[in-house]
Enzyme design. Structure first.
Site, PDB file in Angstrom:
ATOM      1  N   ASP A  10       0.878  -1.176  -0.016  1.00 39.32           N
ATOM      2  CA  ASP A  10      -0.127   0.025  -0.031  1.00 39.32           C
ATOM      3  C   ASP A  10       0.917   1.000   0.162  1.00 39.32           C
ATOM      4  OD1 ASP A  10      -2.368   1.512   0.151  1.00 39.32           O
ATOM      5  OD2 ASP A  10      -1.777   2.074   2.251  1.00 39.32           O
ATOM      6  N   SER A  11       0.415   2.402  -0.119  1.00 43.89           N
ATOM      7  CA  SER A  11       1.278   3.630  -0.055  1.00 43.89           C
ATOM      8  C   SER A  11       1.632   3.900   1.272  1.00 43.89           C
ATOM      9  CB  SER A  11       0.428   4.777  -0.633  1.00 43.89           C
ATOM     10  OG  SER A  11      -0.876   5.266  -0.011  1.00 43.89           O
ATOM     11  N   CYS A  73      -4.543  -1.450  -1.794  1.00 45.42           N
ATOM     12  CA  CYS A  73      -4.510   0.115  -2.121  1.00 45.42           C
ATOM     13  C   CYS A  73      -5.699   0.256  -3.091  1.00 45.42           C
ATOM     14  CB  CYS A  73      -3.314   0.592  -2.586  1.00 45.42           C
ATOM     15  SG  CYS A  73      -3.316   2.275  -2.864  1.00 45.42           S
ATOM     16  N   GLU A 151      -2.322   8.758   8.510  1.00 46.39           N
ATOM     17  CA  GLU A 151      -0.659   8.632   8.600  1.00 46.39           C
ATOM     18  C   GLU A 151      -0.241   9.379   9.566  1.00 46.39           C
ATOM     19  OE1 GLU A 151       1.735   7.003   6.316  1.00 46.39           O
ATOM     20  OE2 GLU A 151      -0.111   5.760   5.720  1.00 46.39           O
ATOM     21  N   CYS A 185     -10.941   3.271   0.448  1.00 45.94           N
ATOM     22  CA  CYS A 185      -9.477   3.318   0.522  1.00 45.94           C
ATOM     23  C   CYS A 185      -9.177   2.387   1.859  1.00 45.94           C
ATOM     24  CB  CYS A 185      -9.101   4.886   0.695  1.00 45.94           C
ATOM     25  SG  CYS A 185      -7.474   5.341   1.528  1.00 45.94           S
ATOM     26  N   HIS A 187      -6.903   2.847   3.916  1.00 46.28           N
ATOM     27  CA  HIS A 187      -6.616   3.474   5.271  1.00 46.28           C
ATOM     28  C   HIS A 187      -7.983   3.823   5.969  1.00 46.28           C
ATOM     29  CE1 HIS A 187      -2.756   4.635   3.333  1.00 46.28           C
ATOM     30  NE2 HIS A 187      -2.735   5.353   4.520  1.00 46.28           N
TER      31      HIS A 187
HETATM   32  N1  DGL Z   1      -4.676   3.137   0.944  1.00 49.17           N
HETATM   33  C1  DGL Z   1      -4.475   3.835  -0.064  1.00 49.17           C
HETATM   34  C2  DGL Z   1      -5.877   3.612  -0.908  1.00 49.17           C
HETATM   35  O1  DGL Z   1      -6.537   2.644  -0.605  1.00 49.17           O
HETATM   36  C3  DGL Z   1      -4.316   5.131   0.202  1.00 49.17           C
HETATM   37  C4  DGL Z   1      -3.755   5.915  -1.120  1.00 49.17           C
HETATM   38  C5  DGL Z   1      -3.119   7.191  -0.853  1.00 49.17           C
HETATM   39  O2  DGL Z   1      -1.889   6.907  -0.631  1.00 49.17           O
HETATM   40  O3  DGL Z   1      -3.567   8.399  -1.229  1.00 49.17           O
HETATM   41  O4  DGL Z   1      -6.486   4.399  -1.679  1.00 49.17           O
END
Ligand code: DGL
Length: 271
Positions: A10-11, A73, A151, A185, A187
């Site tokens: 993931d990011s 992600c 984050e 998302c 997150h």
């Molecule tokens: N967890 C990522 C997602 O599901 C976050 C994306 C991001 O870094 O903006 O989209």
């Protein structure tokens, strides 16, 4: 049967929502996780940048001989969906398992989808839901401040800043009287309790990380790729592209106090 690890990326921290479920369903499997914390967020970047990042993330996991890659992600899954054609191992993103669960869950045929700007602009969730059932009304809303909040550790359900941000973004979705909301998302499930407090118990929240973990476990089973030794305890290795400090704090809260794991910083530009 395979003792190779499952690769998840993931990011940043969001993919931990999939890891948490994987650990619950498949506790004997090894997991290698990469969080691109040095380049988060992905959701405000161009499609070509997101695709390049996703390929680098996958290449890093392949170096660990993973048997499957999970793009935990929503942004990568929406924008770089053909990543799977370039990989030598099984792959899943989060969009299809999540849409399937949401289409099944809605009674009023009204679903809200919240995600990053890149995800919402791609209409990936809406289009797939309409593929399942064209009568379902889909209300889409991007929530660009959610990823930075998570984050930065603003994950407490009673945090006033988080609550106010949720209220602002979800107002149009709730006005549409949806009965189901896709947390599109990965997150967002980290602040699921705070979201639930705003929208109320009657609205079903579909957790993209969780649905994807359940689906990935099914794929591994179908392909006879689950680890044979059911007694062993799976190892968890985490890699990040920025300092591990913030990641470690949120990860330990989110995954549970007694989880033992290692976190190491790597240079993702080398992949
Ligand atoms: N967890 C990522 C997602 O599901 C976050 C994306 C991001 O870094 O903006 O989209």
């Amino acid at each position: 049967m395979s003792n190779a690890p499952i690769g998840v990326f993931d990011s940043g921290l969001g993919g931990l929502t999939a890891v948490r479920q994987l650990r619950r369903i498949l506790p004997n499997e090894d997991i290698v996780y990469f969080g691109d914390t040095g380049r988060v967020p992905y959701g405000t970047r161009s499609n070509s940048t997101i695709k390049r990042y996703a390929m680098q993330d996958a290449k890093f996991l392949l170096k660990h001989n993973v048997k499957m890659i999970i793009a935990a992600c929503g942004t990568v899954s929406s924008v770089a969906s053909n990543l799977k054609n370039d990989l030598p191992v099984h792959y899943t993103g989060v969009v299809s398992p999540t849409c399937f669960a949401a289409a099944k869950a809605t009674k009023k045929k009204k679903i809200g989808v919240i995600g990053t700007s890149a995800t919402i602009n791609s209409h990936s969730y809406r289009d797939l839901i309409h593929g399942f059932d064209s009568e379902i009304e889909v209300v889409e809303q991007d929530c660009p401040l959610f990823v930075p909040l998570v984050e930065s550790g603003f994950i407490d359900k009673d945090d006033p800043i988080t609550r106010l941000t949720i209220e602002r973004y979800l107002e149009p979705v709730m006005k549409a009287e949806v009965d189901t909301i896709i947390l599109g998302c990965t997150h967002y499930p980290i602040i699921k309790k705070a979201i639930s407090q705003v929208v109320g118990d009657s609205v079903r929240l579909i957790d993209s990380g969780k649905e994807t973990a359940i689906y990935a476990a099914k794929i591994l089973k179908q392909n006879n790729l689950l680890c044979a030794d059911k007694e062993r305890k799976g190892k968890n290795e985490f890699y990040v592209s920025d300092t591990p400090d913030g990641f470690e704090n949120v990860a330990s809260v989110f995954l549970g106090e007694n989880v033992s794991y290692t976190v190491e910083q790597i240079n993702i530009e080398l992949y």
